[in-house]
Motif scaffolding. Sequence first.
Motif, PDB file in Angstrom:
ATOM      1  N   VAL A  43       4.046  18.539  14.451  1.00 33.77           N
ATOM      2  CA  VAL A  43       2.633  18.758  14.019  1.00 33.77           C
ATOM      3  C   VAL A  43       1.874  19.656  14.900  1.00 33.77           C
ATOM      4  O   VAL A  43       1.046  20.659  14.557  1.00 33.77           O
ATOM      5  CB  VAL A  43       2.112  17.287  14.036  1.00 33.77           C
ATOM      6  CG1 VAL A  43       0.482  17.832  13.511  1.00 33.77           C
ATOM      7  CG2 VAL A  43       2.602  16.601  13.071  1.00 33.77           C
ATOM      8  N   LEU A  50      -1.942  23.164  15.990  1.00 31.69           N
ATOM      9  CA  LEU A  50      -1.403  22.741  14.944  1.00 31.69           C
ATOM     10  C   LEU A  50      -0.669  23.808  14.158  1.00 31.69           C
ATOM     11  O   LEU A  50      -0.778  25.081  14.308  1.00 31.69           O
ATOM     12  CB  LEU A  50      -2.710  22.274  13.765  1.00 31.69           C
ATOM     13  CG  LEU A  50      -3.290  21.193  13.763  1.00 31.69           C
ATOM     14  CD1 LEU A  50      -4.409  20.837  13.068  1.00 31.69           C
ATOM     15  CD2 LEU A  50      -2.549  19.850  14.327  1.00 31.69           C
ATOM     16  N   MET A  54       1.045  22.440   8.790  1.00 33.80           N
ATOM     17  CA  MET A  54       0.429  21.101   8.694  1.00 33.80           C
ATOM     18  C   MET A  54      -1.164  21.283   8.641  1.00 33.80           C
ATOM     19  O   MET A  54      -1.640  22.213   8.818  1.00 33.80           O
ATOM     20  CB  MET A  54       0.646  20.665  10.227  1.00 33.80           C
ATOM     21  CG  MET A  54       2.050  20.305  10.473  1.00 33.80           C
ATOM     22  SD  MET A  54       2.767  19.133   9.498  1.00 33.80           S
ATOM     23  CE  MET A  54       1.869  17.540   9.452  1.00 33.80           C
ATOM     24  N   VAL A  56      -4.302  18.706   8.504  1.00 37.89           N
ATOM     25  CA  VAL A  56      -5.163  17.380   9.292  1.00 37.89           C
ATOM     26  C   VAL A  56      -6.342  17.005   8.615  1.00 37.89           C
ATOM     27  O   VAL A  56      -7.188  18.031   8.623  1.00 37.89           O
ATOM     28  CB  VAL A  56      -4.994  17.409  10.682  1.00 37.89           C
ATOM     29  CG1 VAL A  56      -5.675  15.939  11.300  1.00 37.89           C
ATOM     30  CG2 VAL A  56      -3.737  17.519  11.364  1.00 37.89           C
ATOM     31  N   LEU A  78      -2.172  13.270   7.780  1.00 34.14           N
ATOM     32  CA  LEU A  78      -1.535  14.345   8.102  1.00 34.14           C
ATOM     33  C   LEU A  78      -0.431  15.030   6.770  1.00 34.14           C
ATOM     34  O   LEU A  78      -0.031  13.851   5.917  1.00 34.14           O
ATOM     35  CB  LEU A  78      -0.206  14.176   9.181  1.00 34.14           C
ATOM     36  CG  LEU A  78      -0.499  13.510  10.376  1.00 34.14           C
ATOM     37  CD1 LEU A  78       0.633  13.103  11.233  1.00 34.14           C
ATOM     38  CD2 LEU A  78      -1.587  14.122  11.154  1.00 34.14           C
TER      39      LEU A  78
END
Length: 85
Positions: A43, A50, A54, A56, A78
């Motif tokens: 991640v 990041l 990915m 979030v 995630l």
Amino acid sequence: MNVRVPGALHHYTQRSPVQAEGATLGELFDDLERQFPGLAFRVVDERQQLRPNMRVFVSGRGVRDLAHPLRPDDEVALVLALSGG
């Protein structure tokens, strides 16, 4: 707090959601790494950012800053972004 993990990363956690703690998103990933070695590397990159693929979400809001503060009642998701052609 609850952390939802995408299916592609279940081989680290064996389940979703998982429980983790942290005052910031970065601390949350540190806790996830302690519990599930190797997960955070998928991640967060070597520069402590990041990874581009990915996403979030903290309580439904997209976040990219690892210094983002977290509350104990936040839900973190995630998500692997699709890439390719």
